[in-house]
Design a protein around this motif. Structure first.
Motif, PDB file in Angstrom:
ATOM      1  N   ILE A   1      -8.948  -0.863   3.264  1.00 56.62           N
ATOM      2  CA  ILE A   1      -7.664  -0.991   3.965  1.00 56.62           C
ATOM      3  C   ILE A   1      -6.962  -2.273   3.542  1.00 56.62           C
ATOM      4  O   ILE A   1      -5.765  -2.271   3.234  1.00 56.62           O
ATOM      5  N   LYS A   2      -7.713  -3.395   3.496  1.00 61.20           N
ATOM      6  CA  LYS A   2      -7.122  -4.659   3.061  1.00 61.20           C
ATOM      7  C   LYS A   2      -6.634  -4.554   1.627  1.00 61.20           C
ATOM      8  O   LYS A   2      -5.556  -5.056   1.285  1.00 61.20           O
ATOM      9  N   ASN A   3      -7.424  -3.905   0.774  1.00 60.92           N
ATOM     10  CA  ASN A   3      -7.051  -3.738  -0.618  1.00 60.92           C
ATOM     11  C   ASN A   3      -5.759  -2.929  -0.737  1.00 60.92           C
ATOM     12  O   ASN A   3      -4.870  -3.280  -1.519  1.00 60.92           O
ATOM     13  N   LEU A   4      -5.653  -1.861   0.038  1.00 62.41           N
ATOM     14  CA  LEU A   4      -4.450  -1.034   0.008  1.00 62.41           C
ATOM     15  C   LEU A   4      -3.231  -1.827   0.492  1.00 62.41           C
ATOM     16  O   LEU A   4      -2.159  -1.764  -0.113  1.00 62.41           O
ATOM     17  N   LYS A   5      -3.403  -2.596   1.569  1.00 60.13           N
ATOM     18  CA  LYS A   5      -2.299  -3.415   2.078  1.00 60.13           C
ATOM     19  C   LYS A   5      -1.863  -4.435   1.037  1.00 60.13           C
ATOM     20  O   LYS A   5      -0.661  -4.639   0.816  1.00 60.13           O
ATOM     21  N   LEU A   6      -2.836  -5.084   0.384  1.00 62.26           N
ATOM     22  CA  LEU A   6      -2.502  -6.067  -0.646  1.00 62.26           C
ATOM     23  C   LEU A   6      -1.830  -5.409  -1.844  1.00 62.26           C
ATOM     24  O   LEU A   6      -0.897  -5.969  -2.428  1.00 62.26           O
ATOM     25  N   TYR A   7      -2.284  -4.216  -2.199  1.00 62.04           N
ATOM     26  CA  TYR A   7      -1.672  -3.485  -3.307  1.00 62.04           C
ATOM     27  C   TYR A   7      -0.213  -3.172  -2.988  1.00 62.04           C
ATOM     28  O   TYR A   7       0.673  -3.376  -3.826  1.00 62.04           O
ATOM     29  N   MET A   8       0.036  -2.685  -1.775  1.00 66.23           N
ATOM     30  CA  MET A   8       1.403  -2.350  -1.379  1.00 66.23           C
ATOM     31  C   MET A   8       2.277  -3.599  -1.324  1.00 66.23           C
ATOM     32  O   MET A   8       3.429  -3.590  -1.758  1.00 66.23           O
TER      33      MET A   8
ATOM     34  N   VAL B   1     -17.470  -2.337   6.849  1.00 60.09           N
ATOM     35  CA  VAL B   1     -16.949  -3.383   5.975  1.00 60.09           C
ATOM     36  C   VAL B   1     -16.248  -2.756   4.777  1.00 60.09           C
ATOM     37  O   VAL B   1     -15.180  -3.205   4.366  1.00 60.09           O
ATOM     38  N   LYS B   2     -16.835  -1.685   4.231  1.00 60.31           N
ATOM     39  CA  LYS B   2     -16.242  -1.016   3.080  1.00 60.31           C
ATOM     40  C   LYS B   2     -14.873  -0.437   3.443  1.00 60.31           C
ATOM     41  O   LYS B   2     -13.909  -0.574   2.686  1.00 60.31           O
ATOM     42  N   VAL B   3     -14.792   0.187   4.606  1.00 59.73           N
ATOM     43  CA  VAL B   3     -13.512   0.756   5.056  1.00 59.73           C
ATOM     44  C   VAL B   3     -12.493  -0.367   5.269  1.00 59.73           C
ATOM     45  O   VAL B   3     -11.348  -0.252   4.838  1.00 59.73           O
TER      46      VAL B   3
END
Length: 102
Positions: free
Chosen positions: A55-62, A49-51
């Motif tokens: 990944i979702k956080n990075l996609k949203l950031y980008m 879940v953390k990974v």
């Protein structure tokens, strides 16, 4: 013959008491096993879940960065259009004032 406590209670009562004791004992063992298994599974699930969250956080950031860049481009374009609009409006006012002056 000496009567013990099991002889005072009927056969079905003894069976139901023994069955309920056995169920409680075995269910608590099963419960403990489930808890330990759940905790292990939760820990491994939490890593996954953390990974996934990272990944979702990075996609949203980008995606956010892309939107902000696009927003900045649109602001510049809007400023240029506003300036062009002001220049055209000024030209129209100059023509109108020159035509009225003649």
């Amino acid at each position: 013959m000496c009567m013990n406590s099991s002889e005072l209670i009927t056969g079905t009562a003894i069976t139901s008491i023994y069955a309920s004791f056995r169920l409680r004992r075995s269910s608590s063992k099963r419960f403990n096993l489930r808890v330990h298994g759940l905790n292990r599974r939760r820990k491994s699930d939490m890593v996954g879940v953390k990974v996934e969250m990272e990944i979702k956080n990075l996609k949203l950031y980008m995606e956010n960065q892309t939107i902000m860049e696009e927003n900045q481009k649109l602001r510049k374009k809007a400023l240029l259009l506003h300036q062009e609009n002001q220049a055209l409006l000024s030209q129209i006012q100059n023509k109108l004032s020159s035509q009225l002056g003649n």
